[in-house]
Structures are given as structure tokens and as C-alpha cells.
Design a protein around this motif. Structure first.
Motif, mmCIF file in Angstrom:
data_model
loop_
_atom_site.group_PDB
_atom_site.id
_atom_site.type_symbol
_atom_site.label_atom_id
_atom_site.label_comp_id
_atom_site.label_asym_id
_atom_site.label_seq_id
_atom_site.Cartn_x
_atom_site.Cartn_y
_atom_site.Cartn_z
ATOM 1 N N GLY A 8 177.591 26.130 13.722
ATOM 2 C CA GLY A 8 178.255 25.489 12.596
ATOM 3 C C GLY A 8 177.925 26.163 11.276
ATOM 4 O O GLY A 8 178.799 26.348 10.431
ATOM 5 N N VAL A 9 176.642 26.537 11.100
ATOM 6 C CA VAL A 9 176.227 27.220 9.866
ATOM 7 C C VAL A 9 176.910 28.578 9.755
ATOM 8 O O VAL A 9 177.426 28.956 8.697
ATOM 9 C CB VAL A 9 174.695 27.375 9.833
ATOM 10 C CG1 VAL A 9 174.287 28.276 8.665
ATOM 11 C CG2 VAL A 9 174.026 26.014 9.695
ATOM 12 N N LEU A 10 176.907 29.334 10.860
ATOM 13 C CA LEU A 10 177.549 30.651 10.847
ATOM 14 C C LEU A 10 179.053 30.531 10.588
ATOM 15 O O LEU A 10 179.641 31.340 9.864
ATOM 16 C CB LEU A 10 177.302 31.374 12.172
ATOM 17 C CG LEU A 10 175.857 31.794 12.444
ATOM 18 C CD1 LEU A 10 175.740 32.424 13.823
ATOM 19 C CD2 LEU A 10 175.376 32.769 11.371
ATOM 20 N N GLY A 11 179.664 29.496 11.186
ATOM 21 C CA GLY A 11 181.090 29.284 10.946
ATOM 22 C C GLY A 11 181.370 28.939 9.493
ATOM 23 O O GLY A 11 182.346 29.413 8.907
ATOM 24 N N GLY A 12 180.499 28.116 8.905
ATOM 25 C CA GLY A 12 180.666 27.770 7.490
ATOM 26 C C GLY A 12 180.514 28.980 6.587
ATOM 27 O O GLY A 12 181.267 29.154 5.632
ATOM 28 N N LEU A 13 179.511 29.825 6.898
ATOM 29 C CA LEU A 13 179.316 31.047 6.116
ATOM 30 C C LEU A 13 180.504 31.984 6.239
ATOM 31 O O LEU A 13 180.937 32.599 5.248
ATOM 32 C CB LEU A 13 178.034 31.752 6.563
ATOM 33 C CG LEU A 13 176.703 31.069 6.204
ATOM 34 C CD1 LEU A 13 175.535 31.824 6.827
ATOM 35 C CD2 LEU A 13 176.540 30.992 4.681
ATOM 36 N N LEU A 14 181.034 32.095 7.457
ATOM 37 C CA LEU A 14 182.194 32.956 7.669
ATOM 38 C C LEU A 14 183.403 32.441 6.888
ATOM 39 O O LEU A 14 184.137 33.235 6.276
ATOM 40 C CB LEU A 14 182.517 33.029 9.163
ATOM 41 C CG LEU A 14 183.712 33.911 9.555
ATOM 42 C CD1 LEU A 14 183.467 35.361 9.128
ATOM 43 C CD2 LEU A 14 183.972 33.838 11.055
ATOM 44 N N ASP A 15 183.594 31.123 6.888
ATOM 45 C CA ASP A 15 184.703 30.541 6.123
ATOM 46 C C ASP A 15 184.525 30.793 4.630
ATOM 47 O O ASP A 15 185.492 31.090 3.913
ATOM 48 C CB ASP A 15 184.789 29.038 6.391
ATOM 49 C CG ASP A 15 185.247 28.726 7.810
ATOM 50 O OD1 ASP A 15 185.827 29.628 8.453
ATOM 51 O OD2 ASP A 15 185.006 27.591 8.280
#
Length: 312
Positions: A8-15
Motif C-alpha cells: 500500500g505504501v509503495l502504491g501510494g508513493l507510485l501514485d
């Protein structure tokens, strides 16, 4: 559970990164569109053009146009240091020129205060007229309250000039004993994480604060462009002309204009400080204060001051 949180953190950073890159890419399009379609925002006889200025002046799109412009200029300047020095000279020269002109408001303020005292205490006049041929007459209380405007002009328009002249108060507990390049790193950090964010926040609040006292219906920072364009159907100018007293100064909207100008000048000076600090960090101590236009007393004045000190 940990893997889900990490994903979730990596996805948020990517977004976030995707959004940032998209906004920077769109800044080139938005700037080009604004330049090639000036009638959409410069024709103030059209209420929709005014509302576009109101919206975009405090919008994310405008922020990223400015951010991308500074980013591109900085990248070019890192490649060609002479270009970056030119930017420093231009920004600091603008700050100096504006500040030296605005500083005369202090003298006008003193002279006007003297005239007010004479007219009130000696001549017992209730009005003061100014002009040749067709004179402008206002109540003495109007002229008295107007003195605040001169003070605001000095604060708002001389802020970056004072910074260039090293006239601001600095707490040197950690900065003064630091090494030369450490000072430059501190200046870069201060420009990026203190001066620029504060200037942007002040601009965002000051921008809509200004327009709420200039037009009706009153715009809001939370409204989108479509909503403001709908309001343009009932648009009319409604410049604030209410004073604190019946005969007092009635152009307080000028203070809102100065607030926006203050934020813009602080941001430009932050850019100048960022560029100068980087260049001095890279080129070493011999480049310190290069091209810096500092005010100085004349030799005659300096000699007179030294003579006075010696006689004492």
C-alpha cells in the motif's frame, strides 16, 4: 499484514510520483495554452476572463507552471553557471530597484504626518486638499489613516530589498560559526523548505482574500473553474471602499494587493537565494557576494562619521 502495508505504501508513493510527473508535464501545455489564448484571461470586459484569472491565480495548475519554470531554469543554470548568475543579478536587481523606490514612502509618511499635525493643531482645519487646478479633498482623519498604507508599502515592497542588503535580523547561534559551504547548505535548505512554502501559502490565502473584496459574487478557494464560470453570469465589480470611520481611509483593498505582492516578492527572493547559494557553494569562498549590489555610504559621509567618533 506487513506485506499488504508495504504494498500500500509503495502504491501510494507510485501514485504520488505519477501525479507529480503528470503535473510537471501538463505545466508546459498550460503555459503554452495561456500564452496562445490571451483573450481567455486578459479581456477583463468579459466576466468569464476575470473568473479564470481568479481561479488560476491560486490553482494547482499555476503553481506547477511556476514550479516547472524554476525547475527548468535551475537545470539550465547548473549546466551553464553564467546563466544562473544572470538570473541572480536580474532577481536581486529587481528587488533592489523596487525597494529603493518604495523606501521613499517613509519620507512621504513623515512629511504627511507633519502636515496633518500643523493643519489640526495650528490651523484647526477639518480637510486637507492636494493637487493643482482640480484639488483632491479629504477629511483630516482620511489622511491620518492613510499613513498605514505607506507603512504597509515599506514592509511589503522592501522585504526582498532588505534581504538582499542583509538587513533582516538573523539568529547566528548555529549559522555564524559554521563553515562557508555549511552556510550555503543552510541557505539552500532555508530557501526550499521555509521561504518558498511560506510564500506559496501566503499567496494562496492572500489571492482569494483579495478577490473577495473586489468582485461579487465572492469567489472561494474551494470552488472549481466550472463553478466560478457559472458565477460570472452575475459578475460585477464591488471594490471595497469601507473605512473604519465615516470619514476615514476607504481604500483598504490596497492592503490586500500588497499582501499578494509581498508573497510574490518573497518567493522570487527565495529563488535568488537558492541560486546564489548553489553557485557560491560550487565556486567557493572567492565567489561570495559576487555581483551583489549593496548600498554603502559615500566616502565623505564615512569620513565624517569616523571624525565624529574620534572626537568623542
Amino acid at each position: 499484514m506487513d506485506e499488504a502495508n508495504t504494498t500500500g505504501v509503495l502504491g501510494g508513493l507510485l501514485d504520488a510520483v505519477t501525479w507529480l510527473v503528470t503535473q510537471i508535464a501538463m505545466a508546459f501545455y498550460n503555459l503554452g495554452y495561456a500564452i496562445t489564448h490571451p483573450q481567455l484571461w486578459l479581456d477583463w470586459s468579459n466576466p468569464e476572463a476575470v473568473m479564470r484569472v481568479v481561479y488560476y491565480g491560486g490553482s494547482v495548475e499555476f503553481f506547477f507552471v511556476v514550479f516547472t519554470t524554476v525547475l527548468v531554469l535551475t537545470a539550465v543554470g547548473i549546466w551553464r553557471n553564467a546563466f544562473l548568475w544572470g538570473g541572480v543579478i536580474a532577481l536581486e536587481g529587481f528587488a533592489n530597484a523596487l525597494g529603493r523606490v518604495a523606501a521613499w514612502a517613509g519620507l512621504i509618511m513623515v512629511l504627511q504626518q507633519v502636515i496633518i499635525v500643523f493643519m489640526q493643531r495650528i490651523f484647526a482645519a477639518s480637510e486637507i486638499s492636494l493637487g493643482f487646478g482640480t484639488a483632491v479633498s479629504f477629511d483630516v482623519s482620511w489622511w491620518s489613516e492613510e499613513l498605514k498604507l505607506y507603512n504597509a508599502m515599506i514592509v511589503a515592497l522592501c522585504v526582498s530589498y532588505t534581504f538582499v542588503q542583509h538587513g533582516h535580523v538573523r539568529v547566528d547561534l548555529f549559522y555564524s560559526p559554521a563553515r562557508f559551504r555549511t552556510k550555503k547548505i543552510i541557505d539552500i535548505f532555508g530557501a526550499l523548505f521555509f521561504m518558498m512554502p511560506i510564500a506559496v501559502i501566503t499567496w494562496m490565502y492572500g489571492w482569494f482574500f483579495l478577490w473577495r473584496h473586489l468582485v461579487t459574487p465572492k469567489p472561494s478557494a474551494s470552488e472549481g473553474l466550472d463553478r466560478l464560470l457559472m458565477k460570472a453570469r452575475a459578475f460585477r465589480w464591488n471594490v471595497e471602499t469601507i473605512g473604519f470611520s465615516p470619514n476615514g481611509f476607504n481604500a483598504y483593498f490596497l492592503f490586500k494587493v500588497l499582501l499578494v505582492a509581498f508573497a510574490g516578492l518573497v518567493f522570487l527572493q527565495a529563488v535568488a537565494l537558492l541560486w546564489r547559494s548553489y553557485l557560491e557553494f560550487r565556486e567557493g569562498e572567492e565567489s561570495e557576494a559576487r555581483y551583489l549590489d549593496r548600498d554603502s555610504l559615500s566616502d565623505t559621509t564615512t569620513e565624517s562619521a569616523e571624525h565624529v567618533l574620534e572626537t568623542r
